[in-house]
Design a protein around this motif. Structure first.
Motif, PDB file in Angstrom:
ATOM      1  N   GLY A  55       0.812  -1.211   0.000  1.00 15.96           N
ATOM      2  CA  GLY A  55       0.000   0.000   0.000  1.00 15.96           C
ATOM      3  C   GLY A  55       0.842   1.256   0.000  1.00 15.96           C
ATOM      4  O   GLY A  55       0.525   2.230  -0.704  1.00 15.96           O
ATOM      5  N   GLN A  56       1.933   1.258   0.781  1.00 19.23           N
ATOM      6  CA  GLN A  56       2.810   2.417   0.815  1.00 19.23           C
ATOM      7  C   GLN A  56       3.514   2.603  -0.521  1.00 19.23           C
ATOM      8  O   GLN A  56       3.679   3.722  -1.004  1.00 19.23           O
ATOM      9  N   LEU A  57       3.936   1.497  -1.131  1.00 21.79           N
ATOM     10  CA  LEU A  57       4.550   1.570  -2.449  1.00 21.79           C
ATOM     11  C   LEU A  57       3.589   2.177  -3.466  1.00 21.79           C
ATOM     12  O   LEU A  57       3.977   3.049  -4.260  1.00 21.79           O
ATOM     13  N   GLU A  58       2.339   1.747  -3.449  1.00 25.07           N
ATOM     14  CA  GLU A  58       1.352   2.281  -4.392  1.00 25.07           C
ATOM     15  C   GLU A  58       1.118   3.771  -4.171  1.00 25.07           C
ATOM     16  O   GLU A  58       0.920   4.532  -5.125  1.00 25.07           O
ATOM     17  N   THR A  59       1.143   4.195  -2.904  1.00 21.17           N
ATOM     18  CA  THR A  59       0.995   5.625  -2.613  1.00 21.17           C
ATOM     19  C   THR A  59       2.135   6.423  -3.234  1.00 21.17           C
ATOM     20  O   THR A  59       1.918   7.471  -3.863  1.00 21.17           O
ATOM     21  N   VAL A  60       3.355   5.937  -3.070  1.00 21.86           N
ATOM     22  CA  VAL A  60       4.523   6.634  -3.629  1.00 21.86           C
ATOM     23  C   VAL A  60       4.437   6.682  -5.150  1.00 21.86           C
ATOM     24  O   VAL A  60       4.651   7.733  -5.772  1.00 21.86           O
ATOM     25  N   LEU A  61       4.112   5.562  -5.764  1.00 21.25           N
ATOM     26  CA  LEU A  61       3.997   5.531  -7.234  1.00 21.25           C
ATOM     27  C   LEU A  61       2.906   6.478  -7.724  1.00 21.25           C
ATOM     28  O   LEU A  61       3.061   7.131  -8.770  1.00 21.25           O
ATOM     29  N   SER A  62       1.826   6.586  -6.957  1.00 19.86           N
ATOM     30  CA  SER A  62       0.747   7.491  -7.366  1.00 19.86           C
ATOM     31  C   SER A  62       1.201   8.945  -7.316  1.00 19.86           C
ATOM     32  O   SER A  62       0.822   9.757  -8.170  1.00 19.86           O
ATOM     33  N   TYR A  63       2.033   9.294  -6.335  1.00 26.05           N
ATOM     34  CA  TYR A  63       2.532  10.670  -6.263  1.00 26.05           C
ATOM     35  C   TYR A  63       3.535  10.965  -7.367  1.00 26.05           C
ATOM     36  O   TYR A  63       3.629  12.107  -7.851  1.00 26.05           O
ATOM     37  N   ILE A  64       4.281   9.972  -7.782  1.00 26.84           N
ATOM     38  CA  ILE A  64       5.185  10.175  -8.915  1.00 26.84           C
ATOM     39  C   ILE A  64       4.378  10.494 -10.168  1.00 26.84           C
ATOM     40  O   ILE A  64       4.738  11.391 -10.948  1.00 26.84           O
TER      41      ILE A  64
ATOM     42  N   PHE B 239      10.061  -2.679  -3.825  1.00 34.50           N
ATOM     43  CA  PHE B 239      11.223  -1.823  -4.053  1.00 34.50           C
ATOM     44  C   PHE B 239      10.941  -0.763  -5.114  1.00 34.50           C
ATOM     45  O   PHE B 239      10.272  -1.021  -6.109  1.00 34.50           O
ATOM     46  N   ILE B 240      11.505   0.423  -4.878  1.00 33.82           N
ATOM     47  CA  ILE B 240      11.341   1.531  -5.810  1.00 33.82           C
ATOM     48  C   ILE B 240      12.637   2.323  -5.880  1.00 33.82           C
ATOM     49  O   ILE B 240      13.373   2.440  -4.890  1.00 33.82           O
ATOM     50  N   GLU B 241      12.931   2.851  -7.052  1.00 35.65           N
ATOM     51  CA  GLU B 241      14.078   3.744  -7.210  1.00 35.65           C
ATOM     52  C   GLU B 241      13.793   5.086  -6.532  1.00 35.65           C
ATOM     53  O   GLU B 241      12.666   5.593  -6.601  1.00 35.65           O
ATOM     54  N   PRO B 242      14.788   5.700  -5.918  1.00 38.46           N
ATOM     55  CA  PRO B 242      14.608   7.073  -5.443  1.00 38.46           C
ATOM     56  C   PRO B 242      14.244   7.978  -6.619  1.00 38.46           C
ATOM     57  O   PRO B 242      14.804   7.842  -7.709  1.00 38.46           O
ATOM     58  N   ALA B 243      13.287   8.863  -6.416  1.00 39.80           N
ATOM     59  CA  ALA B 243      12.804   9.729  -7.493  1.00 39.80           C
ATOM     60  C   ALA B 243      13.245  11.165  -7.243  1.00 39.80           C
ATOM     61  O   ALA B 243      13.106  11.690  -6.137  1.00 39.80           O
ATOM     62  N   VAL B 244      13.759  11.797  -8.284  1.00 36.17           N
ATOM     63  CA  VAL B 244      14.170  13.201  -8.225  1.00 36.17           C
ATOM     64  C   VAL B 244      13.396  13.964  -9.294  1.00 36.17           C
ATOM     65  O   VAL B 244      13.483  13.646 -10.487  1.00 36.17           O
ATOM     66  N   PHE B 245      12.660  14.976  -8.869  1.00 38.94           N
ATOM     67  CA  PHE B 245      11.899  15.843  -9.786  1.00 38.94           C
ATOM     68  C   PHE B 245      12.587  17.195  -9.915  1.00 38.94           C
ATOM     69  O   PHE B 245      13.053  17.768  -8.924  1.00 38.94           O
TER      70      PHE B 245
ATOM     71  N   VAL C 104      11.096  10.427  -2.531  1.00 38.42           N
ATOM     72  CA  VAL C 104      10.784  11.362  -3.615  1.00 38.42           C
ATOM     73  C   VAL C 104      11.184  12.766  -3.172  1.00 38.42           C
ATOM     74  O   VAL C 104      10.768  13.214  -2.091  1.00 38.42           O
ATOM     75  N   ILE C 105      11.997  13.454  -3.978  1.00 41.53           N
ATOM     76  CA  ILE C 105      12.341  14.834  -3.665  1.00 41.53           C
ATOM     77  C   ILE C 105      11.989  15.749  -4.835  1.00 41.53           C
ATOM     78  O   ILE C 105      12.037  15.354  -5.996  1.00 41.53           O
ATOM     79  N   ALA C 106      11.648  16.985  -4.467  1.00 43.75           N
ATOM     80  CA  ALA C 106      11.269  18.015  -5.432  1.00 43.75           C
ATOM     81  C   ALA C 106      12.311  19.124  -5.408  1.00 43.75           C
ATOM     82  O   ALA C 106      12.489  19.792  -4.383  1.00 43.75           O
ATOM     83  N   LEU C 107      13.030  19.303  -6.509  1.00 40.49           N
ATOM     84  CA  LEU C 107      14.004  20.394  -6.616  1.00 40.49           C
ATOM     85  C   LEU C 107      13.281  21.682  -6.996  1.00 40.49           C
ATOM     86  O   LEU C 107      12.500  21.708  -7.946  1.00 40.49           O
ATOM     87  N   MET C 108      13.566  22.755  -6.258  1.00 37.55           N
ATOM     88  CA  MET C 108      12.881  24.035  -6.457  1.00 37.55           C
ATOM     89  C   MET C 108      13.929  25.148  -6.455  1.00 37.55           C
ATOM     90  O   MET C 108      14.751  25.243  -5.534  1.00 37.55           O
ATOM     91  N   LYS C 109      13.892  25.988  -7.471  1.00 30.90           N
ATOM     92  CA  LYS C 109      14.892  27.045  -7.644  1.00 30.90           C
ATOM     93  C   LYS C 109      14.367  28.377  -7.106  1.00 30.90           C
ATOM     94  O   LYS C 109      13.214  28.738  -7.344  1.00 30.90           O
ATOM     95  N   VAL C 110      15.242  29.095  -6.365  1.00 32.97           N
ATOM     96  CA  VAL C 110      14.895  30.425  -5.858  1.00 32.97           C
ATOM     97  C   VAL C 110      16.037  31.389  -6.144  1.00 32.97           C
ATOM     98  O   VAL C 110      17.173  30.978  -6.375  1.00 32.97           O
ATOM     99  N   ASN C 111      15.718  32.691  -6.094  1.00 32.27           N
ATOM    100  CA  ASN C 111      16.716  33.710  -6.420  1.00 32.27           C
ATOM    101  C   ASN C 111      17.369  34.348  -5.209  1.00 32.27           C
ATOM    102  O   ASN C 111      18.293  35.141  -5.350  1.00 32.27           O
ATOM    103  N   SER C 112      16.881  34.008  -4.003  1.00 30.11           N
ATOM    104  CA  SER C 112      17.461  34.589  -2.794  1.00 30.11           C
ATOM    105  C   SER C 112      17.103  33.723  -1.607  1.00 30.11           C
ATOM    106  O   SER C 112      16.166  32.909  -1.659  1.00 30.11           O
ATOM    107  N   LEU C 113      17.837  33.929  -0.526  1.00 30.36           N
ATOM    108  CA  LEU C 113      17.522  33.197   0.701  1.00 30.36           C
ATOM    109  C   LEU C 113      16.146  33.590   1.222  1.00 30.36           C
ATOM    110  O   LEU C 113      15.392  32.736   1.698  1.00 30.36           O
TER     111      LEU C 113
END
Length: 489
Positions: A335-344, A371-377, A395-404
């Motif tokens: 069930g946890q695996l399916e949740t992760v795949l659904s968010y991908i 088993f699932i591969e680590p996901a990078v967005f 699962v990680i989400a990369l987000m770009k910003v212009n300042s602290l």
């Protein structure tokens, strides 16, 4: 040499005895490394079982409360020694039952030993203060008294540490306990309870009931003889616990997860930041409430950081957590695996770019587990679901910003506020982050996951009920203050 975990039915522990449920339903605890292996069989207990446990705890609470704190502490010291002697067995059980790698499982079990010893020492610490009275013949002071019977409801992701950091303070401060573990980690929890039982706790002080949240969990919420409930789990269930406890006047403590950011400032040590991000995001397969989920990077170093990150992520060894060299195990359940795949899939639908991983793994026997591969967005924006909702997976989400300043604003723009970290070498950046980040735990040049056992732990916003666990802060939940005024003739 592998330790064999026998496939047996784990019973309830009520009023000093291991007992069968009044019902006949049994479920199986499955090994997420290999779903064909049954780790143990578990009773689906009834409301009658739960009520019997509560009655036993109620009957024991007065005599337990009246024991000196040092004497209560001696039971915890004994339990710590027993847990320490069984560390390898319990750690391997944890790996088999919920998939955490064996080194991580051993570390968690060792933390359980340390928690028991820490709280054993609390039996000799102060429980009140003297307060000046306006009456010259009066003497006024405070003391602390236990709540009575405490219900403990725990998740599957830390099946040793979280139960112990709730049960140990509950006991040392004079409460009796009714403990319901998560269904995915019952066997490990039962082995922890065995350590407490074998330490010789008096009859009725520690009670253990397995079963569903809808029956046993709801029974803890509803039972009028339970004076306090401590819960770690999902936001939806936590709300149910809080609302039910509030309706009948019980004290409650909720820890409900996070959407934790790491900020990478342009002056950061990028190698250190990459290592911390990977550890924070992917250890325990991302199944930590403090796991890194959003990676907020200043634009000047965004591409360099991303390249370094991907190079390291590609080297992660995934497999059965009992195998040497495996760095990341499976999701804890199908069930946890399916949740992760659904968010991908949601990430892709919302327009984010999946630049690494995100697939269920097969081959070399991995198809037997979850088993699932680590996901990078990449290219994640704040309105996307993977930027706002807790996934509880790698699962990680990369987000770009212009300042602290923009990074801190983005970090705060979610409903959760559990943990956060920043990588920077600039002292002002550190101070601004510590001051402005809306989270209960903030860490500088360290990953978002992890807190030392002697320090308070808890979140802000939807992450908690604003109480704190661990350290001496635990006393605030598990006791009530009693003010005493004494006047001479």
């Amino acid at each position: 040499m592998s330790i064999t975990v026998e496939t047996k039915t784990y019973l309830n522990f009520i009023n000093g005895e291991w007992v069968k449920s009044s019902g006949s339903e049994i479920s199986e605890s499955i090994n997420p490394n290999d779903a064909s292996e049954v780790v143990g069989k578990v009773q689906k207990s009834t409301r009658e079982d739960l009520d019997n446990a509560v009655q036993a705890a109620k009957n024991a609470k007065t005599s337990w409360r009246k024991l000196p704190g040092a004497e209560r502490g001696n039971f915890l010291y004994k339990a710590a020694d027993i847990l320490d002697s069984r560390l390898d067995e319990i750690a391997e059980t944890m790996t088999r039952e919920m998939g955490k790698t064996l080194p991580e499982a051993k570390g968690e079990t060792a933390r359980g030993v340390a928690l028991l010893r820490y709280y054993a020492g609390e039996g000799m610490r102060k429980v009140g203060d003297v307060i000046p009275s306006t009456d010259k013949d009066g003497f006024m002071f405070t003391t602390r008294v236990p709540l009575g019977v405490v219900g403990v409801i725990t998740p599957w992701n830390f099946p040793v540490a979280i139960p112990i950091w709730k049960i140990a303070p509950a006991l040392i401060y004079g409460n009796t306990v009714v403990f319901k573990p998560a269904g995915e980690a019952v066997v490990t929890a039962a082995k922890v309870v065995e350590c407490l039982v074998d330490a010789g706790l008096p009859k009725g002080v520690m009670n253990f009931v397995t079963g569903s949240g809808s029956v046993v969990g709801q029974g803890i919420i509803d039972n009028l003889d339970i004076s306090g409930i401590t819960f770690t789990g999902s936001d939806s269930v936590g709300k149910q616990v809080g609302q039910g406890a509030f309706a009948r006047g019980a004290k409650y403590q909720l820890e409900m997860g996070g959407k934790n950011p790491v900020i990478i400032a342009k002056d950061a040590d990028l190698d250190l930041a990459v290592d911390g991000t990977i550890s924070g995001a992917f250890r325990s397969t991302g199944q930590k409430c403090t796991a890194t989920s959003r990676v907020i990077v200043e634009s000047e170093v965004y591409n360099e950081f991303k390249e370094k990150l991907l190079a390291k992520v590609k080297g992660i060894k995934i497999g059965n957590g009992l195998e040497e060299g495996v760095w990341m195990g499976p999701s804890a359940s199908e069930g946890q695996l399916e949740t992760v795949l659904s968010y991908i899939e949601k990430g892709k639908e919302d327009g984010a770019k999946l630049i690494h991983g995100g697939k269920r793994l097969t081959g070399n026997g991995l198809e037997k587990g979850f088993f699932i591969e680590p996901a990078v967005f990449d290219g994640v924006t704040n309105e996307m679901r993977i930027a706002q909702e807790e996934i509880f997976g790698p699962v990680i989400a990369l987000m770009k910003v212009n300042s602290l300043e923009e990074g801190i604003e983005l970090a705060n723009s979610v409903e959760y506020g559990l943990s956060a970290s920043i990588y920077t070498t600039n002292i002002q950046n550190m101070l601004d982050f510590v001051s402005d980040l809306e989270a209960g735990l903030v860490r500088v040049n360290a990953e978002s996951a992890g807190v030392e056992l002697q320090a308070p732990f808890g979140g802000m916003k939807k992450s908690s009920s604003h109480s704190r666990e661990q350290g001496q802060a635990a006393q605030e939940f598990f006791t009530s203050i009693k003010t005493v005024f004494v006047k001479g003739k």
